[in-house]
Design a protein around this motif. Structure first.
Motif, short mmCIF file in Angstrom:
data_model
loop_
_atom_site.label_atom_id
_atom_site.label_comp_id
_atom_site.label_asym_id
_atom_site.label_seq_id
_atom_site.Cartn_x
_atom_site.Cartn_y
_atom_site.Cartn_z
N UNK A 192 8.05 16.71 52.58
CA UNK A 192 8.12 15.43 53.29
C UNK A 192 9.51 15.20 53.86
N UNK A 193 10.53 15.54 53.06
CA UNK A 193 11.90 15.40 53.55
C UNK A 193 12.08 16.24 54.81
N UNK A 194 11.56 17.47 54.75
CA UNK A 194 11.68 18.36 55.89
C UNK A 194 10.97 17.78 57.11
N UNK A 195 9.77 17.21 56.89
CA UNK A 195 9.01 16.65 58.01
C UNK A 195 9.74 15.46 58.62
N UNK A 196 10.29 14.59 57.77
CA UNK A 196 10.97 13.42 58.34
C UNK A 196 12.24 13.81 59.07
N UNK A 197 12.78 14.99 58.76
CA UNK A 197 13.97 15.45 59.46
C UNK A 197 13.62 16.15 60.76
N UNK A 198 12.31 16.27 61.03
CA UNK A 198 11.90 16.79 62.33
C UNK A 198 11.42 18.22 62.33
N UNK A 238 7.97 16.21 47.87
CA UNK A 238 8.98 15.51 48.67
C UNK A 238 9.86 16.47 49.48
N UNK A 239 9.95 17.75 49.04
CA UNK A 239 10.73 18.68 49.85
C UNK A 239 10.09 18.84 51.22
#
Lengths: 339, 557
Positions: B453-459, B450-451
């Motif tokens: 993924x979180x980074x990806x969703x933040x752009x 999820x780290x």
């Protein structure tokens, strides 16, 4: 339509996690995906976020196909169950992360970070590291981080599940207030029906990759279309026409074979009370005292029926005989299955 | 949103894919060049006969009774050492993990000592203790002869001991207290609960350690070459054929023969590792041994005995390095540290340089390979994963000979670094690639997805995520991987023995040459320098980690 899902399908190694799902989400609404674990609700959220790739179907945002657009280009804010704050960065840098990725100028980032932290009530925590904060605070930081880049949609993946009951309660209200204030379209995944009913404008109940029913909390509770929805949200007595014919009011078409009534709608009748319609009789099998109400399991001739009565109840011990009626206005036909 | 912006999005998405493809492709290409080509070199060379391609070399090999007996020797010593090591190391690990006896931390360090030295140090120590002019024979006037089977047996037992101990103590360290309490409540005796609870819970550890030890012993070169005498094994025979008689085709044949059992053991070990499921769940109650005076005392005696044997062999090497002339003049002296023979101290500096270059290259290569493996989809990553762990099945001698056969050709592009320090470092990197890769993969897996993924969703782009999120989280483990390669590069002997030149002489090889010439004291001094360097480096790395507040990273593998 703001966000449009058509025929959305995702398979994992033979298992269809999301099965040809259609859904329209309006701008500014708060919608909850509710269902048991493994029903595909999280997969659906991840498909919208771009963290999984679609096998079939389309997802459109304001008519624009998101299809192959990777997560980082969708500008959707996502909050995960596990907070997933970057442990090597301070709270402030976590919140500013998306803005750095978007190459905002530094002063603007600083202003936005301060604004977002103030918004979630953590204005004085910017210099701390995630592990120095409580679970509830970490999740608020995660929320601020997701909202900082002004996302089009906010996606919440079981954001409250990892928290203590008390914190969960207060954060429910906070998130809902924040969502209303910002007017941001929000999708939340949860397996907790109370959470969904308290927070969402609309609830989508999922089962085995498909939609069982979509509607406001009241619709789902008062007018469940399927047995699954009825049983998942609240408790439900299921009455087969064949066995319960004598007690059911004359209603419904002949094609309806299954009827439902909520336990609190079954009315107990005193021994000397006279009633117009048919009256059932049964023996109390179980009594559960739940504080503000008492739940009885009564064995009638046609089968078991659950009855909930507000407040304490006299003379209803195990083995006692009771009389009850099934008020016609609360008995509704229900589908055994969606298919 | 207009179309041109959509086009820009596509391009950026492709940038992410391109990065991953480049990393994965680069890793695969390097593995093909530095692992597959040498193996291919060995295989094809073993088939080249004066009369064209054919199995002639193999026929010649199996037609010679001496060669056939070498295979018998190899298996005899490998199987017996494996059995003995597992039994002894299991007892040692059990005592350390499951009792409350005193001195446990100290005994742990003692058990790990052999890891810090080249494999021939055990043989060297045995020579000092039990050799013709050894301490025992001179003290008691006996005529013990350690050279041969028993020499290799004891030396390799000591050499493989820490590897088995590490695996077994990991297996024994975890356990569910509830199971033992249930067994006790049901009336099971200590012996019964050991048989029914402990042994089944650690069977994967035992199997895994068995194959690891077998691989170590069958491929070990340093100990048998020093103390094997006339008892020849495959790993030594390759060296004799290639370095002694320049008979490359026979060397290649033996290489192929050595490849098979080692590969089988590695395949078995990987299969077990994959089918090993977590026996301890989140709800398990961690194990806490209860004190039991008599039991603890017995185990302490056992561990002191084993520890003394390990320590004695290392200690006698250290001691011998400080005496004037073993065993005739035992007065203390520093003269052997003058290194006034051969190339002097230069090989140690070369070794340290090689070790640093090895660690530097390995950290990048292994981390990127593990990163690509972590990011790629299940179907695509298969070849990368296979190639990455393949080197575990390739004995060092085989890889080294493969480098000669594949790259000693001015037309080959790799020839540019042939005869340099760089090829030695590269050979080390790929010799230990599997272990490093598996360490790095484990580290990557420990970071929740999820780290990213979180980074990806933040752009964030893939590269941005790697640099800003992933690396800051795993740097201590990356450093530990570097330490692992440094340590291995300092002590390895087998692969590099074919690649050294007079100007790139290595410390471990110097110990062998000095021993060969009978300069035992200097050999001991050189070995002590190697051990001191390795231990010093580990302590320094540990200090860096401590200063950075990192505690959970283990540097000893």
């Amino acid at each position: 339509m703001f966000l449009e899902l058509r025929g959305v399908t995702k398979r994992f190694a033979g298992l269809t996690a999301v099965d040809g799902l259609d859904l329209d989400i309006e701008a500014g609404e708060f919608i909850c995906f509710l269902g048991p674990s493994g029903c595909g609700k999280t997969t659906l959220l991840r498909l919208i976020a771009g963290l999984e790739s679609l096998d079939e179907g389309t997802i459109r945002l304001r008519g624009r196909d998101l299809g192959q657009l990777p997560a980082r280009r969708r500008n959707f804010g996502v909050v995960f169950q596990s907070y997933s704050l970057f442990p090597s960065m301070t709270v402030g840098r976590n919140v500013g992360y998306g803005l750095v990725c978007r190459k905002w100028p530094r002063p603007r980032i600083e202003a936005r970070v301060a604004e977002m932290l103030a918004l979630v009530g953590l204005g004085d925590q910017a210099g701390k590291y995630p592990h120095e904060l409580s679970g509830g605070m970490q999740q608020r930081v995660a929320l601020a981080r997701a909202l900082a880049p002004e996302p089009e949609v906010l996606l919440l993946d079981e954001p409250l599940s990892a928290l203590d009951a008390k914190v969960r309660e207060s954060l429910r209200g906070e998130i809902r207030d924040l969502q209303k204030r910002l007017g941001i379209t929000t999708v939340m995944v949860t397996h907790d029906q109370d959470e969904a009913m308290e927070m969402a404008d609309r609830i989508l109940v999922m089962n085995r990759g498909r939609i069982e029913q979509v509607g406001a909390a009241q619709d789902l509770y008062w007018r469940p279309e399927t047995r699954f929805v009825g049983e998942f949200i609240g408790r439900l007595n299921l009455l087969e026409r064949g066995r319960w014919q004598a007690l059911l009011p004359a209603l419904g078409e002949a094609s309806h074979t299954l009827f439902a009534i909520r336990p609190e709608h079954v009315r107990l009748v005193g021994d000397d009370e006279s009633v117009a319609g048919p009256v059932g009789e049964g023996q109390v099998r179980k009594v559960a005292f739940l504080g503000n109400m008492t739940r009885l399991l009564v064995e009638a001739e046609a089968g078991l029926v659950e009855i909930e009565v507000h407040g304490p109840l006299e003379g209803a011990g195990v083995g006692e005989r009771l009389r009850f009626v099934l008020p016609g206005e609360h008995v509704s036909p229900i589908a055994a299955d969606r298919r | 949103m207009n179309l041109s912006q959509g086009g820009a999005w596509r391009a950026a998405a492709d940038g992410d894919r391109l990065l991953l493809a480049a990393v994965a492709g680069g890793a695969v290409l390097l593995l093909v060049v530095f692992v597959i080509l040498p193996l291919w070199g060995i295989l094809s060379y073993s088939l080249i006969t004066p009369g064209g391609l054919g199995l002639g070399n193999y026929a010649r090999y199996f037609g010679d009774p001496r060669f056939v007996s070498i295979i018998g020797n190899t298996f005899e010593v490998s199987l017996s050492v494996t059995a003995a090591t597992i039994v002894l190391a299991y007892g040692f690990a059990y005592a350390l993990e499951r009792t409350r006896m005193p001195l446990r931390p100290l005994l742990r360090v003692v058990a790990l000592l052999p890891i810090f030295a080249p494999s021939l140090v055990q043989a060297l120590g045995l020579q000092f203790l039990l050799g013709r002019n050894g301490l025992v024979n001179r003290t008691f006037g006996t005529e013990l002869d350690i050279y041969g089977f028993w020499g290799i047996f004891v030396a390799d037992l000591l050499y493989a001991f820490p590897h088995a101990f590490l695996i077994l103590s990991t297996a024994l360290a975890v356990g569910d207290q509830r199971l033992y309490e249930s067994a006790e409540a049901l009336g099971a005796s200590a012996w019964r609960s050991f048989r029914t609870v402990t042994l089944p819970a650690t069977r994967y550890g035992i199997a895994s350690a068995t194959f690891v030890v077998f691989t170590i012993v069958i491929t070990d070169f340093g100990n048998p070459v020093v103390i094997g005498g006339n008892y020849s094994v495959l790993a030594v025979e390759i060296y004799n054929q290639v370095s002694g008689q320049a008979n490359f085709s026979m060397g290649a044949v033996i290489g192929v023969l050595l490849l098979f059992p080692a590969a089988l053991a590695v395949v078995a070990e990987r299969w077990i590792a994959r089918h090993q499921h977590a026996a301890v769940g989140a709800q398990s109650v961690p194990l806490r041994a209860r004190p039991n005076r008599r039991r603890d005392l017995l185990w302490l005696c056992y561990c002191l005995l084993v520890g003394a044997a390990i320590l004695a062999v290392v200690a006698v090497v250290v001691y011998a390095s400080f005496v004037r002339l073993w065993p005739y003049n035992l007065s203390l002296s520093l003269r052997h540290y003058a290194f006034d023979v051969q190339n002097g101290i230069a090989p140690l500096w070369t070794s340290i340089q090689v070790a640093f270059v090895t660690a530097g290259i390995a950290v990048v290569v292994v981390t990127l390979a593990a990163y690509a493996n972590h990011q790629l989809s299940e179907a695509v990553k298969r070849p990368l994963y296979f190639l990455s762990i393949l080197p575990a099945a390739v004995p060092g001698m085989v890889l080294g000979l493969g480098y000669i056969l594949a790259f000693n050709d001015p037309a080959h592009p790799v020839y540019a670094i042939y005869d340099t320090m760089l090829i030695i470092a590269v050979c080390n990197v790929y010799h230990y690639h599997a272990q490093g890769f598996l360490l790095a993969t484990t580290n990557m897996k420990q970071i929740s997805r999820t780290f990213e993924e979180a980074s990806a969703t933040l752009g964030a782009t893939r590269l941005g995520t790697l640099l800003r999120v992933t690396l800051p989280m795993i740097w201590p483990s990356v450093l530990a991987i570097g330490a692992f390669f440094f340590m291995r590069a300092m002590v390895t002997l087998s692969a590099v023995i074919f690649l050294i030149t007079p100007s790139t002489q290595l410390a471990a090889v110097s110990v062998l040459y000095l021993d060969d010439r009978g300069a035992l004291n200097q050999a001991a001094a050189f070995a002590v320098c190697i051990m001191a360097t390795v231990i010093g480096f580990l302590l320094a790395t540990q200090a860096v980690l401590r200063l950075a507040g990192v505690r959970q990273v283990s540097l000893i593998r």
